[in-house]
Design a protein around this motif. Structure first.
Motif, PDB file in Angstrom:
ATOM      1  N   LEU A 217     -22.693  -1.651 -24.182  1.00 53.33           N
ATOM      2  CA  LEU A 217     -21.584  -2.595 -24.099  1.00 53.33           C
ATOM      3  C   LEU A 217     -21.495  -3.133 -22.667  1.00 53.33           C
ATOM      4  N   GLY A 218     -21.556  -4.460 -22.519  1.00 54.63           N
ATOM      5  CA  GLY A 218     -21.438  -5.047 -21.185  1.00 54.63           C
ATOM      6  C   GLY A 218     -20.368  -6.119 -21.192  1.00 54.63           C
ATOM      7  N   HIS A 219     -19.692  -6.292 -20.083  1.00 52.89           N
ATOM      8  CA  HIS A 219     -18.560  -7.228 -20.142  1.00 52.89           C
ATOM      9  C   HIS A 219     -18.984  -8.683 -20.176  1.00 52.89           C
ATOM     10  N   ARG A 220     -20.192  -9.009 -19.707  1.00 57.82           N
ATOM     11  CA  ARG A 220     -20.676 -10.390 -19.847  1.00 57.82           C
ATOM     12  C   ARG A 220     -21.666 -10.522 -20.985  1.00 57.82           C
ATOM     13  N   ALA A 221     -22.313  -9.420 -21.318  1.00 58.76           N
ATOM     14  CA  ALA A 221     -23.268  -9.398 -22.433  1.00 58.76           C
ATOM     15  C   ALA A 221     -22.788  -8.343 -23.431  1.00 58.76           C
ATOM     16  N   PRO A 222     -21.863  -8.706 -24.297  1.00 59.41           N
ATOM     17  CA  PRO A 222     -21.230  -7.695 -25.149  1.00 59.41           C
ATOM     18  C   PRO A 222     -22.206  -7.032 -26.123  1.00 59.41           C
ATOM     19  N   GLY A 223     -23.284  -7.770 -26.480  1.00 57.57           N
ATOM     20  CA  GLY A 223     -24.346  -7.162 -27.280  1.00 57.57           C
ATOM     21  C   GLY A 223     -23.900  -6.730 -28.666  1.00 57.57           C
ATOM     22  N   PRO A 224     -24.754  -5.913 -29.320  1.00 58.38           N
ATOM     23  CA  PRO A 224     -24.458  -5.495 -30.694  1.00 58.38           C
ATOM     24  C   PRO A 224     -23.180  -4.662 -30.803  1.00 58.38           C
ATOM     25  N   VAL A 225     -22.891  -3.851 -29.778  1.00 56.33           N
ATOM     26  CA  VAL A 225     -21.762  -2.922 -29.909  1.00 56.33           C
ATOM     27  C   VAL A 225     -20.467  -3.674 -30.178  1.00 56.33           C
ATOM     28  N   ALA A 226     -20.190  -4.701 -29.350  1.00 59.08           N
ATOM     29  CA  ALA A 226     -18.940  -5.444 -29.539  1.00 59.08           C
ATOM     30  C   ALA A 226     -18.953  -6.194 -30.864  1.00 59.08           C
ATOM     31  N   ALA A 227     -20.116  -6.786 -31.212  1.00 57.99           N
ATOM     32  CA  ALA A 227     -20.191  -7.563 -32.451  1.00 57.99           C
ATOM     33  C   ALA A 227     -19.917  -6.662 -33.660  1.00 57.99           C
ATOM     34  N   LEU A 228     -20.516  -5.482 -33.652  1.00 55.39           N
ATOM     35  CA  LEU A 228     -20.409  -4.587 -34.811  1.00 55.39           C
ATOM     36  C   LEU A 228     -19.025  -3.942 -34.890  1.00 55.39           C
ATOM     37  N   LEU A 229     -18.457  -3.644 -33.722  1.00 55.00           N
ATOM     38  CA  LEU A 229     -17.121  -3.026 -33.720  1.00 55.00           C
ATOM     39  C   LEU A 229     -16.055  -4.013 -34.172  1.00 55.00           C
ATOM     40  N   GLU A 230     -16.234  -5.255 -33.736  1.00 53.63           N
ATOM     41  CA  GLU A 230     -15.186  -6.246 -33.947  1.00 53.63           C
ATOM     42  C   GLU A 230     -15.161  -6.780 -35.373  1.00 53.63           C
TER      43      GLU A 230
END
Ligand SMILES: [Zn+2]
Length: 377
Positions: A217-230
């Motif tokens: 999880l990165g604050h400028r590159a949210p990547g799969p983690v943010a997409a999948l969580l959200e």
């Protein structure tokens, strides 16, 4: 044959209550509060939770599902049953088409027997950059022909495919999987946030061990983690062994996805229930030290030696979930992922009598599957 379990603390997704339940022909037929109307098997005030449902498991007791060996697979299932898992699917790892088809065809017989609830192909359509314990030499891009061969080898028992959505042909394969009733799970992936969402749009609905084998999880590159969580369409798998994911990141995932979209998994491999030593996972050699499995070459974490009872207990103790929430993430939500929540995953009238009796320290005191004791409390 009717059996009443009395003096129980029954845990349902709605809450915990003192009472009793009656089992007939393998199913729960009555649930009541207070004292049982007739004599029953007293549980002495211990907790009863639904049998755990594990949607990502490679084996145990020395047996490895990717080999397809039935006797060893039965031993692995028996080990996990003693630890409270009454529904599980067998996860394979990357192999050649022939290896994967042979293993699926062999394990399909155990699915016919009701020992396994399905087969999960983890790979071979995954990212080289995020392949973890999968053999990088055997990774490949998906083709409809190969995918069909694999699904047919499983004779209707293939339930899940873990795939990296950024690979050429992946989105079509996700659509084909979903059309054939196979759950598409995104993982072992180097995808961006946007590529991950394309995978979800194509029909993927599970995140394979969120956080592990994907960009952080990165604050400028949210990547799969943010997409999948959200995304409300996605259920996230989490390995709660204290090694794969920090408890704070489990709390973060849980705060976003909630119990309805969070599923505890083991990702267990052959060493589960065994001592430290050397094992294989697919074609890769794995060394287990202090219960942590790592590739001999490169040192990548290679599955776990976790059982669902430990994952459940840690969810309460280390992550801070309530008992009803822990029951939801260890039983009901994974059952719903498999489409089996009408049969298993909760303590309710009409469901299979798949039950785990837990003592005060949440250790397994008894396990029942389909109304028969595996271990009697
Ligand atoms: Zn795995």
């Amino acid at each position: 044959m009717s059996l009443t379990l009395a003096d129980a603390r029954i845990v349902t997704p709605e809450g915990v209550h003192d009472g009793w339940l009656t089992i007939e022909d393998g199913r729960i037929t009555h649930i009541g509060r207070g004292s049982a109307p007739r004599d029953g098997h007293s549980l002495g005030g211990r907790h009863v939770v639904p049998g755990f449902v594990d949607i990502h498991n490679h084996g145990g007791a020395g047996g490895s599902f990717p080999t397809g060996e039935q006797d060893r697979a039965r031993q692995a299932v028996a080990l996990h049953e003693r630890h409270g898992t009454t529904t599980m699917i067998a996860s394979l790892v990357t192999g050649t088409t022939d290896e994967l088809a042979a293993a699926a065809s062999s394990l399909a017989e155990l699915c016919d027997d009701g020992l396994l609830a399905g087969i999960h192909f983890e790979g071979p359509y995954i990212s080289k950059a995020r392949c973890g314990a999968h053999n990088p030499a055997l990774l490949r891009e998906p083709t409809p022909q190969e995918f069909t061969t694999l699904v047919e080898a499983g004779r209707g028992h293939v339930r899940m495919l873990t795939i990296a959505p950024e690979l050429p042909g992946a989105l079509d394969t996700i659509r084909a999987a979903v059309a054939q009733g196979v759950i598409a799970a995104l993982g072992h992936s180097d995808a961006t946030f946007e590529q991950t969402l394309e995978g979800v749009e194509a029909g993927a609905s599970v995140a394979t061990h969120l956080y592990n084998a994907m960009p952080a999880l990165g604050h400028r590159a949210p990547g799969p983690v943010a997409a999948l969580l959200e995304d409300e369409r996605v259920t996230v798998e989490l390995i709660n062994d204290g090694v794969h994911v920090h408890p704070a990141m489990l709390r973060l995932a849980f705060a976003v996805a909630g119990p309805r979209r969070t599923a505890l998994i083991t990702d267990a491999m052959a060493a589960t229930g065994m001592g430290d030593g050397t094992y294989v996972l697919g074609s890769m050699e794995v060394s287990v030290t202090d219960g942590v499995a790592r590739l001999v070459e490169g040192g990548s974490i290679a599955g776990s030696t976790l059982t669902m009872d430990v994952a459940f207990r840690r969810a309460v103790r280390e992550v801070g979930l309530s008992l009803p929430e822990a029951v939801q993430v260890a039983s009901l939500t994974p059952a719903r992922v498999l489409g089996l929540d009408g049969e298993v995953g909760s303590i309710a009238v009409g469901r299979f009598a798949d039950l785990v009796v837990l003592d005060n320290s949440l250790e397994v005191a008894g396990v029942m599957k389909r109304g028969s004791w595996i271990t009697e409390p």
